[in-house]
Motif scaffolding. Structure first.
Motif, short mmCIF file in Angstrom:
data_model
loop_
_atom_site.label_atom_id
_atom_site.label_comp_id
_atom_site.label_asym_id
_atom_site.label_seq_id
_atom_site.Cartn_x
_atom_site.Cartn_y
_atom_site.Cartn_z
N ALA A 134 35.72 43.66 28.33
CA ALA A 134 34.60 43.33 29.19
C ALA A 134 35.04 42.36 30.27
N GLY A 135 34.29 42.33 31.33
CA GLY A 135 34.48 41.38 32.42
C GLY A 135 33.24 41.39 33.29
N THR A 136 33.35 40.81 34.47
CA THR A 136 32.20 40.77 35.37
C THR A 136 32.54 41.58 36.62
N TYR A 137 32.64 40.93 37.75
CA TYR A 137 33.01 41.61 38.99
C TYR A 137 34.51 41.85 39.03
N PHE A 138 34.89 43.08 39.33
CA PHE A 138 36.29 43.42 39.56
C PHE A 138 36.45 43.88 41.00
N PRO A 139 37.41 43.34 41.74
CA PRO A 139 37.59 43.70 43.15
C PRO A 139 38.26 45.06 43.30
N PRO A 140 38.20 45.64 44.49
CA PRO A 140 38.85 46.94 44.70
C PRO A 140 40.37 46.85 44.74
N ARG A 141 40.88 45.64 45.02
CA ARG A 141 42.33 45.41 45.04
C ARG A 141 42.63 44.16 44.23
N GLN A 142 43.82 44.11 43.63
CA GLN A 142 44.21 42.94 42.84
C GLN A 142 44.10 41.68 43.70
N LEU A 143 43.50 40.63 43.11
CA LEU A 143 43.21 39.45 43.90
C LEU A 143 43.39 38.20 43.05
N LEU B 294 34.82 37.34 25.03
CA LEU B 294 36.12 37.85 25.44
C LEU B 294 36.73 37.05 26.60
N THR B 295 35.89 36.57 27.51
CA THR B 295 36.41 35.98 28.74
C THR B 295 36.09 34.50 28.90
N GLY B 296 35.16 33.98 28.10
CA GLY B 296 34.76 32.59 28.25
C GLY B 296 33.76 32.36 29.35
N GLN B 297 33.30 33.42 30.00
CA GLN B 297 32.32 33.28 31.07
C GLN B 297 31.50 34.57 31.15
N GLY B 298 30.44 34.50 31.94
CA GLY B 298 29.60 35.68 32.11
C GLY B 298 28.97 35.68 33.48
N GLY B 299 28.31 36.75 33.81
CA GLY B 299 27.64 36.87 35.11
C GLY B 299 27.44 38.33 35.44
N TRP B 300 26.90 38.56 36.62
CA TRP B 300 26.59 39.92 37.05
C TRP B 300 27.19 40.16 38.43
N PRO B 301 27.71 41.37 38.62
CA PRO B 301 27.66 42.52 37.72
C PRO B 301 28.53 42.31 36.48
N MET B 302 28.08 42.87 35.39
CA MET B 302 28.83 42.82 34.15
C MET B 302 29.42 44.21 33.89
N SER B 303 30.69 44.22 33.49
CA SER B 303 31.42 45.47 33.28
C SER B 303 31.93 45.49 31.84
N VAL B 304 31.38 46.39 31.03
CA VAL B 304 31.65 46.38 29.60
C VAL B 304 32.14 47.76 29.18
N PHE B 305 33.16 47.78 28.33
CA PHE B 305 33.71 49.03 27.81
C PHE B 305 33.51 49.04 26.30
#
Length: 699
Positions: A119-128, A98-109
């Protein structure tokens, strides 16, 4: 709020037991709850030593408002990737697709059946910088489920279909290995493929700093095993392989990847020069590198290089024992990348020093300071609270003595600092690799006149723990905690990893207990993981994982940080056959690594362990049986055989009637050595010179 994580074996899961998020462990109950509530599933995957996992936990999973959204709109599952690599592998493939990359933490729906739709990996608390905040992700993913259900289900079906094609490609790479289909003929082009792999690696080498490729740089442990094996052979590229291995191993040992004070290696370096590590320390890295440096100490012709390899071998073994031993004698999984300082997690805080601190501890004019390559800015360019410690060059004898005194002073200073947390869970396969590493390290040090009397008993104690706690004679459990096995059955890599360790321990001790257990595990692995559809990485795959992979089971023959289960099993089966196990084990080892002919020239870094197995196959492998009535002379022959035979030599010793290679032979001489190939032995020799000549001729 449910507290489902507080009694889990995984320290990572237990770290999240107090979150306001209503976490579930991975399993049918969680997905059943999602179906009952008609909500999607959020799967968060990480591990205890992961720096960014801690960051996201603090920023998001401890936030009451984020927890409210997760608890309202999802069933949330927390997964330790080390405990459940089957789960991690499936959803990592989806994340990368889905994203072309991976890593941890991993966030999958996922849907309630386990299929991924976002899916994605690390998501910040504020848009960045274009990355949405975690709250924005939760709201968008929940809205899609609620308002565009058909689109979500179509996306999930497409991702699952893509992952199914990946698994089918893996099976195609392995070929048809069903027990009911004749095995392929031995790989006639293997020698050429291995030479081509060495040429490809030479082209990819970072000739300035060692290793392969650019930053970040990971220790290529399975690949190094192949290079050392190939270097011992007679191929035209043997010298190149030795040089590649030597430059990489030297660079890692002198750089910041290696803990110059406490011993042991970090997970990877963030830079090209091996200067600044990602500070987590993993058992699986150190177990493999311990064994590799032990083998390298035998190959290195340069006296200083041999001394460096032996020092790293000794210090890494000492760190594993001191830093990771758990009650019962097995080894914990990892040390954290972070240290808690004044209530805040600081990466590397235990390990780095400013120049002022070094001068205070060692003295402003200390000769030890001249041995170090220190950052002019004390690490500020990497946001560290000081500099990692790297040696400028291999110390000579006088410098080594200076550095040993400095190490002791620095270790004392470090001991009063806050220390990183430890993930105490015991993983079977990694402990098997540690047993092999300790066994081979004990022999290398003893043969070099530097015996560590505790080392071989430590390997035996860990092996006993694995057999007593993880193995019931039918099923091997992957994880234990507090001396109790918990959770899923071991994966293929666990069965094969433990068997690998037990075979190495048998070669070191001659104790038939380890041989019998290794043969039992090898046979059970074939029964559990090789079926009508071929080889699988799991014996009993979770239905949700199978759904995520479009109905296909996982069978990945490519190495990652640890060797693939396929490659490990191939090596174990080859050793099994060499020790008198079923002859068809050798044929199956051939089949399991036949893909090397295609993969080795193209992607050598992904098939290092399989290439090593193919190298051992090309070498015979050579087998050495030593027996006799004079323990001292037997020990001399064994030491000479280990020095001359290379890492692929299969060794048996003890009473003649207990050695399969010598079945039916009468021996009453002080010491006899039999060099064999394919269980066919040549006339015995009694002297070290005779044995060295036999091994050289057979090579």
């Amino acid at each position: 709020m449910a507290e489902r994580l507080k009694n889990q074996a995984s320290a990572y899961l237990r770290q999240h037991a107090g979150n306001p998020v209503d976490w579930w462990p991975f399993g049918d109950d969680a997905f059943d709850e999602a179906r009952r509530r008609d909500v999607p599933v959020f799967i968060s995957i990480g591990y205890a030593a992961c720096h960014w996992c801690h960051v996201m936990a603090h920023e998001s999973f401890e936030d009451p408002e984020i927890a409210r959204l997760l608890n309202r709109d999802f069933v949330s599952i927390k997964v330790d990737r080390e405990e459940r690599p089957d789960v991690d592998s499936a959803y990592m493939a989806a994340t990368q697709a889905l994203t072309g990359q991976g890593g941890w933490p991993m966030s999958v729906f996922t849907l309630p059946d386990g299929r991924t739709y976002y899916a994605g990996t690390y998501f910040p608390p504020r848009q960045l910088q274009g990355t949405p905040s975690f709250r924005q992700v939760l709201e968008a993913v929940s809205a899609a489920w609620r308002d565009r259900r058909s689109d979500v289900e179509q996306s999930a079906a497409q991702i699952a279909e893509h992952l199914a094609s990946n698994q089918l490609a893996n099976r195609s790479l392995l070929g048809n290995l069903s027990a009911s289909v004749p095995l392929p003929e031995p790989a006639s082009g293997a020698a050429e493929a291995l030479e081509a792999a060495v040429a490809a690696l030479a082209a990819a080498e970072d000739t300035e700093y060692g290793g392969f490729g650019g930053a970040p740089k990971f220790p290529p442990s399975p690949l190094l095993r192949f290079l050392l094996a190939h270097a011992h052979g007679s191929a035209a590229t043997a010298g190149t392989a030795a040089e590649l291995a030597g430059r990489t191993l030297t660079a890692m040992a002198l750089g910041g990847l290696y803990d110059q004070v406490g011993g042991g290696f970090a997970r990877y370096a963030v830079d090209r020069r091996w200067q600044v590590p990602h500070f987590e320390k993993m058992l699986y890295d150190n177990a493999q590198l311990l064994r590799i440096y032990a083998h390298f100490s035998r190959l290195a012709a340069d006296v200083d290089l041999k001394s460096l390899a032996l020092r790293v071998t000794r210090e890494t073994a000492q760190w594993i024992s001191a830093g990771l031993s758990v009650p019962g004698g097995a080894f914990a999984s990892s040390l954290d990348a972070d240290t808690l300082v004044d209530g805040h997690r600081v990466e590397g805080a235990t390990y780095v020093f400013t120049r002022a601190e070094l001068e205070e501890i060692l003295g402003a004019g200390s000769a030890a300071l001249d041995l170090l390559d220190l950052d002019a800015d004390d690490g500020a360019s990497h946001r560290l609270p000081g500099s990692t410690l790297r040696l400028r060059a291999i110390p000579d004898d006088a410098q080594a003595a200076v550095w040993q005194d400095a190490r002791a002073a620095l270790a004392a200073a470090r001991s009063v600092r806050p220390q990183p947390e430890r993930d105490g869970k015991v993983v079977a396969g990694w402990n098997g690799l540690a047993v092999a590493g300790l066994a081979d390290a004990a022999l290398a040090l003893a043969d070099a006149g530097m015996p560590e009397e505790w080392m071989l008993p430590a390997a035996e104690t860990a092996a006993g723990y694995l057999l007593d706690v993880h193995w019931d004679g039918r099923i091997l459990r992957r994880v234990s905690s507090g001396g109790q096995a918990q959770g899923i059955e071991g994966l293929l890599e666990d069965y094969a990893g433990v068997a690998e360790g037990l075979f190495a321990l048998y070669a070191a001790t001659g104790n038939p207990r380890w041989h019998r257990a290794a043969q039992d595990l090898a046979a059970t692995a074939v029964d559990r993981f090789l079926g009508p559809d071929g080889l699988s990485d799991t014996a009993l795959e979770a239905e949700q994982i199978r759904q995520a992979q479009g109905g296909q089971s996982a069978a990945n023959p490519l190495d990652d940080a640890v060797p693939s289960g396929t490659a490990l099993l191939a090596g174990v089966l080859l050793t099994s056959a060499s020790y008198g196990g079923p002859g068809w084990h050798r044929g199956l080892a051939e089949g399991l690594t036949a893909h090397v002919q295609r993969a080795a020239p193209a992607i050598p870094q992904a098939v290092g362990w399989s290439m090593a197995v193919q190298q051992f196959l090309l070498d015979g492998p050579q087998e050495l049986a030593v027996t006799g009535t004079d323990p001292g002379k037997v020990a001399q022959l064994l030491s000479a055989g280990r020095a001359a035979g290379g890492p692929g030599l299969v060794i048996a010793h003890g009473e003649a009637d207990s050695i399969g290679l010598l079945e039916g032979r009468e021996t009453d001489a002080p010491a006899l050595a039999f060099v064999c190939r394919g269980m066919v032995c040549r006339r015995p020799v009694e002297s070290v010179a005779g044995l060295e000549a036999e091994l050289a001729a057979r090579t």
